[in-house]
Design a protein around this motif. Sequence first.
Motif, PDB file in Angstrom:
ATOM      1  N   THR A 275      85.681  -9.920  50.102  1.00 40.92           N
ATOM      2  CA  THR A 275      85.356  -8.845  49.180  1.00 40.92           C
ATOM      3  C   THR A 275      86.662  -8.181  48.796  1.00 40.92           C
ATOM      4  O   THR A 275      87.534  -7.930  49.644  1.00 40.92           O
ATOM      5  CB  THR A 275      84.382  -7.809  49.772  1.00 40.92           C
TER       6      THR A 275
ATOM      7  N   HIS B 105      84.622 -12.379  55.474  1.00 46.15           N
ATOM      8  CA  HIS B 105      83.248 -12.490  55.961  1.00 46.15           C
ATOM      9  C   HIS B 105      82.908 -13.952  56.238  1.00 46.15           C
ATOM     10  O   HIS B 105      83.170 -14.830  55.416  1.00 46.15           O
ATOM     11  CB  HIS B 105      82.265 -11.936  54.924  1.00 46.15           C
ATOM     12  N   HIS B 106      82.272 -14.198  57.388  1.00 40.29           N
ATOM     13  CA  HIS B 106      81.910 -15.553  57.766  1.00 40.29           C
ATOM     14  C   HIS B 106      80.561 -15.987  57.207  1.00 40.29           C
ATOM     15  O   HIS B 106      80.215 -17.170  57.284  1.00 40.29           O
ATOM     16  CB  HIS B 106      81.921 -15.700  59.294  1.00 40.29           C
ATOM     17  N   THR B 107      79.788 -15.055  56.669  1.00 39.41           N
ATOM     18  CA  THR B 107      78.495 -15.416  56.085  1.00 39.41           C
ATOM     19  C   THR B 107      78.393 -14.846  54.678  1.00 39.41           C
ATOM     20  O   THR B 107      79.008 -13.830  54.336  1.00 39.41           O
ATOM     21  CB  THR B 107      77.314 -14.894  56.919  1.00 39.41           C
TER      22      THR B 107
ATOM     23  N   ASP C 130      75.714 -13.487  53.431  1.00 37.91           N
ATOM     24  CA  ASP C 130      75.003 -12.204  53.494  1.00 37.91           C
ATOM     25  C   ASP C 130      75.953 -11.053  53.778  1.00 37.91           C
ATOM     26  O   ASP C 130      75.804  -9.959  53.200  1.00 37.91           O
ATOM     27  CB  ASP C 130      73.915 -12.259  54.570  1.00 37.91           C
ATOM     28  N   GLU C 131      76.930 -11.261  54.679  1.00 39.51           N
ATOM     29  CA  GLU C 131      77.901 -10.205  54.953  1.00 39.51           C
ATOM     30  C   GLU C 131      78.691  -9.852  53.703  1.00 39.51           C
ATOM     31  O   GLU C 131      78.909  -8.669  53.396  1.00 39.51           O
ATOM     32  CB  GLU C 131      78.871 -10.652  56.052  1.00 39.51           C
TER      33      GLU C 131
ATOM     34  N   GLY D 289      76.568  -8.018  51.119  1.00 41.68           N
ATOM     35  CA  GLY D 289      76.275  -6.654  51.542  1.00 41.68           C
ATOM     36  C   GLY D 289      77.381  -5.674  51.201  1.00 41.68           C
ATOM     37  O   GLY D 289      77.155  -4.452  51.203  1.00 41.68           O
ATOM     38  N   ARG D 290      78.559  -6.174  50.904  1.00 43.56           N
ATOM     39  CA  ARG D 290      79.694  -5.302  50.562  1.00 43.56           C
ATOM     40  C   ARG D 290      79.977  -5.271  49.062  1.00 43.56           C
ATOM     41  O   ARG D 290      80.914  -4.607  48.624  1.00 43.56           O
ATOM     42  CB  ARG D 290      80.940  -5.804  51.289  1.00 43.56           C
TER      43      ARG D 290
END
Length: 383
Positions: free
Chosen positions: A238, A318-320, A322-323, A326-327
Amino acid sequence: MDAAALVTPPYVAGPLRLEPFPALMLTPARVGHPSTGRAFARPYKDVSARLVRWEARGLVTADTEPALYIHEYSSNGMTVRGLVGALDVSRRAARAEDRAVLPHEGIHPTQADELADRMDEMQLNPAPILLVHQGTPGLREVLAEAARREPDRAFADRGGQEHRVWAIRSPATHAAIAAELADSRALIADGHHRYAAYLRLQRRRVGEPDGPRPTDLGLAMLVDQGDTPLFLGPIHRTLTGTSLDDLRDAAETLGLDYHEEGQAEAVHALSSARLAATDGKRWAGVSLRVEEDEAAVEVLHRRILPALPHGPAAIAYHHTVDEALGRARPDSIAVLMPAPSVDLVHRIAEADRLLPEKATSFQPKPSLGVLIRSLRDAAPARP
């Protein structure tokens, strides 16, 4: 830390050597336990004494003689088998063709120094670094033969991983393994800073009396990527302070195709030459002009980011998916990355290039505590 502080760790010279050592092994109830990591926390100088107390309580087993170890672990349907030993880090490569261990990411010198200080205080290598290589048919047969007998340890840990461990104590088998490894080159999959810490510890002891030193070695697990491969996944980003309009402007400046589309189309088109990005509402794909033996993450960091009209003020990893999603915000876009192939990463490392920070995620990693190396009782390297 500022990415500009990243440096290339030194290269270890061949032949690639894994030496036998007497392992410390936590009891299965402690492997993968949430409290286990705290056992290796501050004060670091008390860690060795803490493990001695754990041994007295039956929570740690100390091997009585040196061995090389086959460690097989299974997690989420994947099984990985590695050869664990004490990596010889006593020699530095003067020429590219002499290199035995290939890093693919830079390290922060201060972080490596801090890790070296911790290991020195603990007098331990608490966990092996992960190396990958292409094993020879001869090495695969030697290890397969050793693993045909019943394992010395077999258990499921508190984190859900299943483990099998075989100790290899035969000098003849050690010699056969050494001969098969001699011409290998291993890529660091995980543990660049610990690898650099091994080298710092080794250098700190160079002026001491002659003779093999425990710090001439560092704990490592060598995985045959052609036999039981690790999975190489992407690490997404991100970009804080950057909008999709900024990304569009950078792409146009570089002559790259920027196309806004739906989420399904953007994610489906993700490839080694295409990124997907979102601000949480809009989605876009960016087609890259990737040179031969170049990774998409290199294009992002070395060409696109410098061309952005605004930001990024910060980059989060982020490793996923979704993470990352989410940002995502209008002023903080998520960039979904493709994973490079292991062969590509190896070619980049062979070419003496480094990937940007947090470029790869090799999985699964073994739980902490299965095999630990003490610097107090470590077997010296062979001459």
